[in-house]
Design a protein around this motif. Structure first.
Motif, mmCIF file in Angstrom:
data_model
loop_
_atom_site.group_PDB
_atom_site.id
_atom_site.type_symbol
_atom_site.label_atom_id
_atom_site.label_comp_id
_atom_site.label_asym_id
_atom_site.label_seq_id
_atom_site.Cartn_x
_atom_site.Cartn_y
_atom_site.Cartn_z
ATOM 1 N N LEU A 115 0.848 -1.198 0.000
ATOM 2 C CA LEU A 115 0.000 0.000 0.000
ATOM 3 C C LEU A 115 0.878 1.240 0.000
ATOM 4 O O LEU A 115 1.812 1.357 0.794
ATOM 5 N N PHE A 116 0.570 2.177 -0.897
ATOM 6 C CA PHE A 116 1.256 3.466 -0.944
ATOM 7 C C PHE A 116 0.190 4.550 -0.891
ATOM 8 O O PHE A 116 -0.599 4.714 -1.803
ATOM 9 N N ALA A 117 0.156 5.266 0.224
ATOM 10 C CA ALA A 117 -0.834 6.320 0.459
ATOM 11 C C ALA A 117 -0.107 7.588 0.898
ATOM 12 O O ALA A 117 1.064 7.529 1.295
ATOM 13 N N PRO A 118 -0.766 8.758 0.840
ATOM 14 C CA PRO A 118 -0.092 10.008 1.223
ATOM 15 C C PRO A 118 0.564 9.965 2.600
ATOM 16 O O PRO A 118 1.647 10.522 2.792
ATOM 17 N N GLU A 119 -0.071 9.263 3.550
ATOM 18 C CA GLU A 119 0.520 9.209 4.901
ATOM 19 C C GLU A 119 1.824 8.421 4.939
ATOM 20 O O GLU A 119 2.589 8.531 5.908
ATOM 21 N N ASP A 120 2.102 7.640 3.881
ATOM 22 C CA ASP A 120 3.370 6.912 3.835
ATOM 23 C C ASP A 120 4.560 7.846 3.676
ATOM 24 O O ASP A 120 5.706 7.437 3.895
ATOM 25 N N LEU A 121 4.318 9.085 3.279
ATOM 26 C CA LEU A 121 5.398 10.051 3.218
ATOM 27 C C LEU A 121 5.980 10.305 4.602
ATOM 28 O O LEU A 121 7.096 10.799 4.744
ATOM 29 N N ASP A 122 5.204 9.941 5.644
ATOM 30 C CA ASP A 122 5.698 10.045 7.014
ATOM 31 C C ASP A 122 6.663 8.921 7.364
ATOM 32 O O ASP A 122 7.224 8.909 8.458
ATOM 33 N N LEU A 123 6.846 7.971 6.447
ATOM 34 C CA LEU A 123 7.789 6.889 6.699
ATOM 35 C C LEU A 123 9.187 7.446 6.952
ATOM 36 O O LEU A 123 9.923 6.950 7.808
ATOM 37 N N VAL A 124 9.551 8.497 6.239
ATOM 38 C CA VAL A 124 10.870 9.109 6.412
ATOM 39 C C VAL A 124 10.851 10.171 7.504
ATOM 40 O O VAL A 124 11.692 10.171 8.399
ATOM 41 N N LYS A 125 9.867 11.068 7.454
ATOM 42 C CA LYS A 125 9.918 12.221 8.351
ATOM 43 C C LYS A 125 9.104 12.040 9.634
ATOM 44 O O LYS A 125 9.147 12.893 10.518
ATOM 45 N N GLY A 126 8.385 10.920 9.751
ATOM 46 C CA GLY A 126 7.550 10.697 10.922
ATOM 47 C C GLY A 126 8.289 10.027 12.069
ATOM 48 O O GLY A 126 9.524 9.925 12.085
ATOM 49 N N ALA A 127 7.521 9.521 13.027
ATOM 50 C CA ALA A 127 8.068 8.924 14.244
ATOM 51 C C ALA A 127 8.659 7.542 13.960
ATOM 52 O O ALA A 127 8.264 6.883 12.998
ATOM 53 N N PRO A 128 9.594 7.058 14.805
ATOM 54 C CA PRO A 128 10.163 5.712 14.637
ATOM 55 C C PRO A 128 9.100 4.617 14.608
ATOM 56 O O PRO A 128 9.283 3.599 13.931
ATOM 57 N N SER A 129 7.980 4.821 15.302
ATOM 58 C CA SER A 129 6.918 3.803 15.314
ATOM 59 C C SER A 129 6.377 3.541 13.911
ATOM 60 O O SER A 129 5.967 2.421 13.590
ATOM 61 N N ASN A 130 6.380 4.569 13.036
ATOM 62 C CA ASN A 130 5.945 4.380 11.644
ATOM 63 C C ASN A 130 6.849 3.387 10.924
ATOM 64 O O ASN A 130 6.383 2.535 10.152
ATOM 65 N N ARG A 131 8.147 3.502 11.159
ATOM 66 C CA ARG A 131 9.103 2.639 10.462
ATOM 67 C C ARG A 131 9.100 1.220 11.043
ATOM 68 O O ARG A 131 9.254 0.252 10.304
ATOM 69 N N ARG A 132 8.904 1.110 12.360
ATOM 70 C CA ARG A 132 8.768 -0.233 12.948
ATOM 71 C C ARG A 132 7.515 -0.924 12.421
ATOM 72 O O ARG A 132 7.528 -2.120 12.114
ATOM 73 N N LYS A 133 6.431 -0.174 12.297
ATOM 74 C CA LYS A 133 5.184 -0.740 11.761
ATOM 75 C C LYS A 133 5.393 -1.200 10.317
ATOM 76 O O LYS A 133 4.927 -2.280 9.920
ATOM 77 N N PHE A 134 6.100 -0.406 9.549
ATOM 78 C CA PHE A 134 6.412 -0.764 8.162
ATOM 79 C C PHE A 134 7.154 -2.102 8.113
ATOM 80 O O PHE A 134 6.796 -3.007 7.348
ATOM 81 N N LEU A 135 8.181 -2.246 8.940
ATOM 82 C CA LEU A 135 8.955 -3.491 8.973
ATOM 83 C C LEU A 135 8.069 -4.675 9.361
ATOM 84 O O LEU A 135 8.114 -5.736 8.734
ATOM 85 N N ASP A 136 7.263 -4.479 10.396
ATOM 86 C CA ASP A 136 6.434 -5.582 10.907
ATOM 87 C C ASP A 136 5.367 -6.002 9.908
ATOM 88 O O ASP A 136 5.108 -7.197 9.727
ATOM 89 N N MET A 137 4.747 -5.028 9.238
ATOM 90 C CA MET A 137 3.685 -5.354 8.281
ATOM 91 C C MET A 137 4.248 -6.100 7.073
ATOM 92 O O MET A 137 3.665 -7.092 6.620
ATOM 93 N N GLU A 138 5.382 -5.644 6.557
ATOM 94 C CA GLU A 138 5.914 -6.273 5.349
ATOM 95 C C GLU A 138 6.510 -7.644 5.659
ATOM 96 O O GLU A 138 6.281 -8.606 4.928
ATOM 97 N N LEU A 139 7.265 -7.740 6.746
ATOM 98 C CA LEU A 139 7.829 -9.035 7.119
ATOM 99 C C LEU A 139 6.743 -10.027 7.520
ATOM 100 O O LEU A 139 6.843 -11.222 7.225
ATOM 101 N N GLY A 140 5.699 -9.524 8.180
ATOM 102 C CA GLY A 140 4.593 -10.390 8.596
ATOM 103 C C GLY A 140 3.879 -11.024 7.424
ATOM 104 O O GLY A 140 3.411 -12.166 7.506
ATOM 105 N N GLN A 141 3.809 -10.302 6.285
ATOM 106 C CA GLN A 141 3.189 -10.867 5.080
ATOM 107 C C GLN A 141 4.027 -11.982 4.470
ATOM 108 O O GLN A 141 3.501 -12.918 3.885
ATOM 109 N N MET A 142 5.343 -11.851 4.596
ATOM 110 C CA MET A 142 6.241 -12.783 3.907
ATOM 111 C C MET A 142 6.658 -13.972 4.759
ATOM 112 O O MET A 142 7.144 -14.964 4.229
ATOM 113 N N SER A 143 6.481 -13.869 6.081
ATOM 114 C CA SER A 143 6.970 -14.926 6.961
ATOM 115 C C SER A 143 6.016 -15.169 8.123
ATOM 116 O O SER A 143 5.853 -14.300 8.983
ATOM 117 N N GLN A 144 5.413 -16.354 8.155
ATOM 118 C CA GLN A 144 4.561 -16.718 9.289
ATOM 119 C C GLN A 144 5.385 -16.857 10.570
ATOM 120 O O GLN A 144 4.888 -16.591 11.661
#
Length: 373
Positions: A115-144
């Motif tokens: 998913l790529f949405a306007p709020e994803d622009l906060d991936l770089v400039k937002g809080a660390p929790s945004n980037r941890r969530k990004f890692l968890d969501m993508e890895l969670g899809q690829m690895s049970q």
């Protein structure tokens, strides 16, 4: 990987809807607040068994209804099968090939999306929790396995924080039990960090050349993983475990004073460097947007590398946030290899120049009409 069809029943502003999609680019076209993003939410939810917009899943059930249902027909390299997700006010039921899944971790990963949405622009400039969530969501899809480790880690973290608070308030005093929780937490933490390090290395491998292309050869991108421990990329899980335990001992007094766990992947972060300059702190808005675009395109390639097929791409009102050059690079990169869904209020300047033969769905007040149907 293709989503051939989706059916919505009592979902958001849709009473009943069935849509068949093309394997190329599918455009949801209409004014704001007509139901475009609700369709994106439905596709994402069918994949991840959760909404990207709200933690309160009752909001997805149509007004004055008791439940909502999403069903989809999926085509994968390994075969075709249906997915079904049923939301009630008491919880949700997930089915793969008509069989109910006892654990959501057994459901997630059957339909992979980026998913790529306007709020994803906060991936770089937002809080660390945004980037941890990004890692968890993508890895969670690829690895049970990753998803399981993450659920266990979050459970143990909650237990450990509660016990630290009980020690702080003198409701508890057994330090041996704290040690047991620490060891259990560190075991799960080591697995999570190792998986993240491997993924970030793959991500950088794809993102750097993409960023170089989008910036017309002017910029290079590095993505170091910032941890509470001083790790080496070659560390195995046992070595990471030992370093986590050593870090816990270093912060033990502060943990007891604050009643909170101060080590582990729940405090880690990603850092983005463009030409060795921290983009979060010193990058221009253009550099930040190029970095996020490079990351999203790299994410698609990483999934293909790991899974052997491309995920589905959801572009929710994001083209309007990108200039012409970045729009063109995005659409040309995904052309003819990734099934794509995008929402927009207008195709002016997009359809003619950048999208080859899109399938267009006109949306107005919850009514959807496919052009040419």
């Amino acid at each position: 990987m293709i989503l051939k069809e989706i059916k919505l029943r009592q979902f958001r502003n849709y009473e009943a809807l069935t849509l068949e999609f093309s394997p190329g680019i599918n455009v949801f076209l209409g004014e704001n607040a007509q139901g475009k993003t609700n369709l994106m939410e439905a596709i994402y939810s069918l994949s991840m068994a959760r909404s990207p917009r709200t933690a309160n899943e009752k909001e997805m059930i149509r007004w004055q209804q008791d439940s909502a249902t999403l069903t989809g027909k999926i085509e994968r390299r390994t075969g075709d099968y249906p997915l079904e997700l049923h939301f009630t006010k008491k919880g949700k039921i997930a089915k793969v090939n008509h069989l109910e899944q006892k654990r959501l971790s057994d459901y997630v990963g059957k339909l992979n999306v980026v998913l790529f949405a306007p709020e994803d622009l906060d991936l770089v400039k937002g809080a660390p929790s945004n980037r941890r969530k990004f890692l968890d969501m993508e890895l969670g899809q690829m690895s049970q396995v990753y998803l399981y480790d993450l659920v266990q880690y979050q459970r143990l973290l909650k237990q450990r924080n509660l016990y630290l608070k009980q020690l702080l308030s003198r409701q508890a005093k057994d330090l041996v039990y704290l040690e047991v929780l620490t060891d259990q937490l560190a075991i799960q933490a080591a697995s999570i960090i190792k998986a993240r390090l491997t993924f970030v290395e793959q991500l950088e491998k794809w993102a750097d050349p993409l960023h170089h292309q989008i910036s017309n050869g002017k910029e290079n991108l590095r993505i170091p993983y910032k941890s509470t421990i001083d790790y080496k990329k070659t560390d195995d899980k046992d070595q990471l475990f030992e370093k986590l335990i050593a870090e816990q001992k270093r912060v033990a007094d502060r943990e007891r004073e604050q009643g909170s766990t101060l080590f582990g992947p729940h405090r880690d972060d990603l850092v983005f460097y463009v030409n060795d300059k921290n983009v979060h702190q010193f990058g221009s808005q253009g550099q930040q947007r190029t970095t996020v675009l490079s990351m999203k395109l790299a994410e698609i390639e990483c999934m293909n590398e790991v899974l052997g097929e491309y995920p589905i791409l959801l572009l929710d009102d994001v083209l309007s946030e990108l200039d012409d050059d970045r729009q063109t690079h995005l659409l040309k990169t995904i052309e003819k290899k990734v099934q794509t869904f995008l929402t927009t209020t207008s195709l002016d300047g997009i359809k003619r120049n950048k999208i080859e033969e899109p399938t267009i769905f006109n949306i107005s007040d919850g009514s959807v009409n496919k052009e040419g149907a």
